[in-house]
Design an enzyme around this catalytic site. Structure first.
Site, mmCIF file in Angstrom:
data_model
loop_
_atom_site.group_PDB
_atom_site.id
_atom_site.type_symbol
_atom_site.label_atom_id
_atom_site.label_comp_id
_atom_site.label_asym_id
_atom_site.label_seq_id
_atom_site.Cartn_x
_atom_site.Cartn_y
_atom_site.Cartn_z
ATOM 1 C CD GLU A 1 23.525 -33.263 30.255
ATOM 2 O OE1 GLU A 1 24.274 -32.729 31.072
ATOM 3 O OE2 GLU A 1 23.772 -34.344 29.688
ATOM 4 C CB CYS B 1 24.219 -38.305 28.274
ATOM 5 S SG CYS B 1 25.345 -36.942 28.055
ATOM 6 C CG HIS C 1 26.622 -41.251 25.541
ATOM 7 N ND1 HIS C 1 25.950 -40.207 24.951
ATOM 8 C CD2 HIS C 1 27.505 -40.688 26.419
ATOM 9 C CE1 HIS C 1 26.385 -39.071 25.450
ATOM 10 N NE2 HIS C 1 27.334 -39.325 26.341
HETATM 11 P P1 HMG Z 1 42.174 -33.737 25.700
HETATM 12 O O1 HMG Z 1 43.082 -33.642 26.852
HETATM 13 O O2 HMG Z 1 41.951 -32.506 24.927
HETATM 14 O O3 HMG Z 1 42.646 -34.784 24.623
HETATM 15 O O4 HMG Z 1 40.802 -34.328 26.265
HETATM 16 P P2 HMG Z 1 43.757 -35.940 24.686
HETATM 17 O O5 HMG Z 1 45.089 -35.377 24.929
HETATM 18 O O6 HMG Z 1 43.274 -37.058 25.589
HETATM 19 O O7 HMG Z 1 43.672 -36.398 23.168
HETATM 20 C C1 HMG Z 1 42.514 -36.973 22.662
HETATM 21 C C2 HMG Z 1 42.934 -38.028 21.651
HETATM 22 O O8 HMG Z 1 43.548 -37.384 20.523
HETATM 23 C C3 HMG Z 1 44.002 -39.013 22.177
HETATM 24 O O9 HMG Z 1 43.673 -40.277 21.651
HETATM 25 C C4 HMG Z 1 45.281 -38.500 21.568
HETATM 26 O O10 HMG Z 1 46.281 -39.491 21.423
HETATM 27 C C5 HMG Z 1 44.786 -38.007 20.218
HETATM 28 P P3 HMG Z 1 43.511 -41.555 22.636
HETATM 29 O O11 HMG Z 1 44.798 -41.705 23.335
HETATM 30 O O12 HMG Z 1 42.417 -41.193 23.596
HETATM 31 O O13 HMG Z 1 43.140 -42.670 21.732
HETATM 32 N N1 HMG Z 1 45.654 -37.006 19.582
HETATM 33 C C6 HMG Z 1 45.878 -36.959 18.255
HETATM 34 N N2 HMG Z 1 45.464 -37.749 17.248
HETATM 35 C C7 HMG Z 1 45.863 -37.432 15.981
HETATM 36 N N3 HMG Z 1 46.681 -36.361 15.699
HETATM 37 C C8 HMG Z 1 47.113 -35.549 16.686
HETATM 38 C C9 HMG Z 1 46.721 -35.847 18.035
HETATM 39 N N4 HMG Z 1 46.972 -35.258 19.229
HETATM 40 C C10 HMG Z 1 46.304 -35.979 20.169
HETATM 41 N N5 HMG Z 1 47.910 -34.529 16.396
HETATM 42 C C11 HMG Z 1 38.569 -35.131 26.407
HETATM 43 C C12 HMG Z 1 39.861 -35.147 25.598
HETATM 44 C C13 HMG Z 1 37.585 -36.090 25.780
HETATM 45 C C14 HMG Z 1 38.873 -35.605 27.837
HETATM 46 C C15 HMG Z 1 37.999 -33.677 26.420
HETATM 47 O O14 HMG Z 1 37.633 -33.319 25.117
HETATM 48 C C16 HMG Z 1 36.811 -33.511 27.352
HETATM 49 O O15 HMG Z 1 36.961 -33.230 28.523
HETATM 50 N N6 HMG Z 1 35.535 -33.628 26.781
HETATM 51 C C17 HMG Z 1 34.320 -33.499 27.597
HETATM 52 C C18 HMG Z 1 34.070 -34.714 28.457
HETATM 53 C C19 HMG Z 1 33.666 -35.951 27.681
HETATM 54 O O16 HMG Z 1 33.251 -35.880 26.548
HETATM 55 N N7 HMG Z 1 33.732 -37.135 28.359
HETATM 56 C C20 HMG Z 1 33.337 -38.375 27.763
HETATM 57 C C21 HMG Z 1 32.883 -39.413 28.776
HETATM 58 S S1 HMG Z 1 31.655 -38.781 29.895
HETATM 59 C C22 HMG Z 1 30.192 -38.780 28.947
HETATM 60 O O17 HMG Z 1 30.108 -39.384 27.923
HETATM 61 C C23 HMG Z 1 29.041 -37.983 29.494
HETATM 62 C C24 HMG Z 1 28.802 -36.639 28.798
HETATM 63 O O18 HMG Z 1 28.233 -36.862 27.507
HETATM 64 C C25 HMG Z 1 27.892 -35.759 29.673
HETATM 65 C C26 HMG Z 1 26.602 -36.333 30.195
HETATM 66 O O19 HMG Z 1 26.420 -37.474 30.499
HETATM 67 O O20 HMG Z 1 25.704 -35.492 30.375
HETATM 68 C C27 HMG Z 1 30.085 -35.858 28.582
#
Ligand code: HMG
Length: 422
Positions: free
Chosen positions: A80, A112, A244
């Protein structure tokens, strides 16, 4: 007919940004990256590497000295982050490897899911008889890029995995008779034509992934009903589960969603489950999912290649004990299309898996500073780069992007790695 993955070649860019450096610069607790997301480091793409060079270098490693280019009758690149709206990355790879002119060559895209789409198509091509004894080269190659400072930034990465797909495979025999599919239109993640960085609705994308998994696994389970082994929940039949992994903790979330609903469905018939499932789920994930994630933790998201890095890392470390065992795979592409399928590790696979060399490549990378990462991240559209920097001494290569001439992309092979070039 036994069809599946005969050989795996992996390739990652030669630079890396440790999670500590990113966390420090963005003033995020490093625990959020390492424990919260499972990200320990992410691959950084220097100006001399792109989706094509990553793909070609992975393909050279997959063929090695064992598979001759004359044996390849189909070459598909799933990506992609292609380098042209019209010209496929695959045709550059075709030239760089010296594939035969009779080799059907193209690129496929569905976020992906593209690598899996390519693999499934290659297996159908072999099963249909069109292959006439030849093998397919399937390459998943991507550069995951989000805006600096965005929530997606820690989930970037880059790399390529090439699979030689054949009859009587030496690594994993795939079960083509049963796969569970879920597809549906969602705006969770996309990249408009004029943009180099993805737009993502992060939290929603996680929900879309998990919902797709539930539906795809249910479709898989429906097809397994006739073959049901009543003593065991369906999800327990897999020795390892390869998901994935856009960030490694996503795989743990996926595992929990899948096994809890499967175990509960089974418990309604025969199984006693503790009221608090948390410990059981965690122990199960440590045993069946964590061994697939070590490379992803150190490379980051590689979109189409992510699940296949999980497989490559798993086989590199555990092929011997997994011989004869069943693996479950879940591939998700935003937008979305997803599929759950299975494959069995072939007896003797450890001999071939011993040549993957992913850990060695990961260890050889050069750590970059935040300033170097930001400089590479901000590099202009590659189309404008008439002569990018030459590869540094840490480049694993041998193939690199050497610039554009009259709007035509060019690639070269570094002398040091010349033995790879056919
Ligand atoms: P965010 O808002 O930065 O993070 O977004 P958060 O606030 O949700 O925190 C993440 C985790 O860290 C949470 O754990 C927190 O509790 C923890 P969870 O509740 O989820 O178990 N946390 C901590 N842990 C330890 N010590 C600390 C601490 N603070 C917080 N101090 C997000 C996270 C993944 C949404 C962001 O990084 C993002 O937008 N990433 C890109 C999108 C993505 O990867 N999506 C995945 C699904 S879609 C997919 O897989 C397709 C893709 O590969 C593309 C394609 O298909 O082409 C993306």
């Amino acid at each position: 007919m036994r069809i599946g993955i005969d050989r795996i070649g992996t390739y990652i860019p030669s630079e890396v940004l440790p999670a500590e450096v990113l966390a420090d610069a963005r003033e995020i607790p490093v625990g959020k990256l390492k424990q919260g997301l499972g990200v320990h480091a992410m691959a950084v793409v220097p100006p001399w590497e792109d989706t094509v060079s990553l793909a070609a270098n992975a393909a050279l490693r997959a063929l090695g000295d064992t598979v001759s280019v004359e044996e390849i009758g189909l070459c598909i690149v799933g990506t992609e982050s292609g380098v042209d709206h019209s010209k496929p990355a695959a045709i550059f790879v075709h030239e760089l490897l010296g594939l035969p002119s009779t080799c059907r060559t193209y690129e496929v895209k569905h976020a992906c899911f593209g690598g899996t789409a390519a693999l499934l198509t290659a297996m159908d091509w072999i099963a249909s008889g069109s292959a006439r004894g030849r093998k397919a080269l399937v390459i998943a190659s991507d550069i995951a890029k989000y805006p600096p400072g965005s929530a997606g930034e820690p989930t970037q990465g880059a790399g390529a995995v090439a699979l030689v797909v054949s009859e009587d495979p030496a690594l994993v025999e795939m079960d083509r008779s049963c796969t569970g599919v879920f597809a549906g239109q969602v705006h969770d993640f996309w990249r408009p034509l004029d943009q180099t960085q993805a737009i993502v609705d992060g939290k929603y994308s996680v929900d879309c992934y998990l919902e797709a998994l539930e539906h795809a696994f249910a479709d898989y389970a429906r097809q397994q009903e006739g073959r049901d082994d009543a003593d065991q929940p369906l999800s327990d039949r897999f020795a390892r589960l390869v998901f994935h992994a856009p960030f490694p903790r996503m795989a743990s979330k996926a595992h929990a969603r899948m096994v809890v609903s499967d175990w509960k469905a089974h418990a309604a018939r025969s199984l006693e489950l503790p009221d608090d499932l948390t410990d059981l789920v965690e122990r199960d994930a440590q045993a069946r999912v964590d061994p697939t994630l070590w490379a992803n933790q150190l490379i980051g998201n590689t979109y189409t290649a992510s699940m296949y890095f999980g497989l490559a890392g798993l086989l590199e470390r555990e092929a011997t004990e997994l011989e004869g065992k069943l693996l479950g795979f879940f591939s998700y592409g935003s937008g979305c299309c997803s599929e759950f399928f299975a494959g069995r590790v072939v007896a003797g696979a450890s001999r071939v898996a011993g040549e993957i060399g992913l850990g060695e490549m990961i260890d050889r990378r050069k750590e970059v500073s935040m300033a170097e990462y930001e400089r590479h991240h901000a590099k202009p559209d590659l189309r404008a780069m008439e002569s990018p920097e030459k590869p540094g001494s840490h480049f694993s290569g041998p193939i690199y992007f050497s610039g554009t001439t009259d709007e035509k992309r060019t690639y070269a092979a570094q002398e040091r790695g010349a033995s790879f070039v056919r």
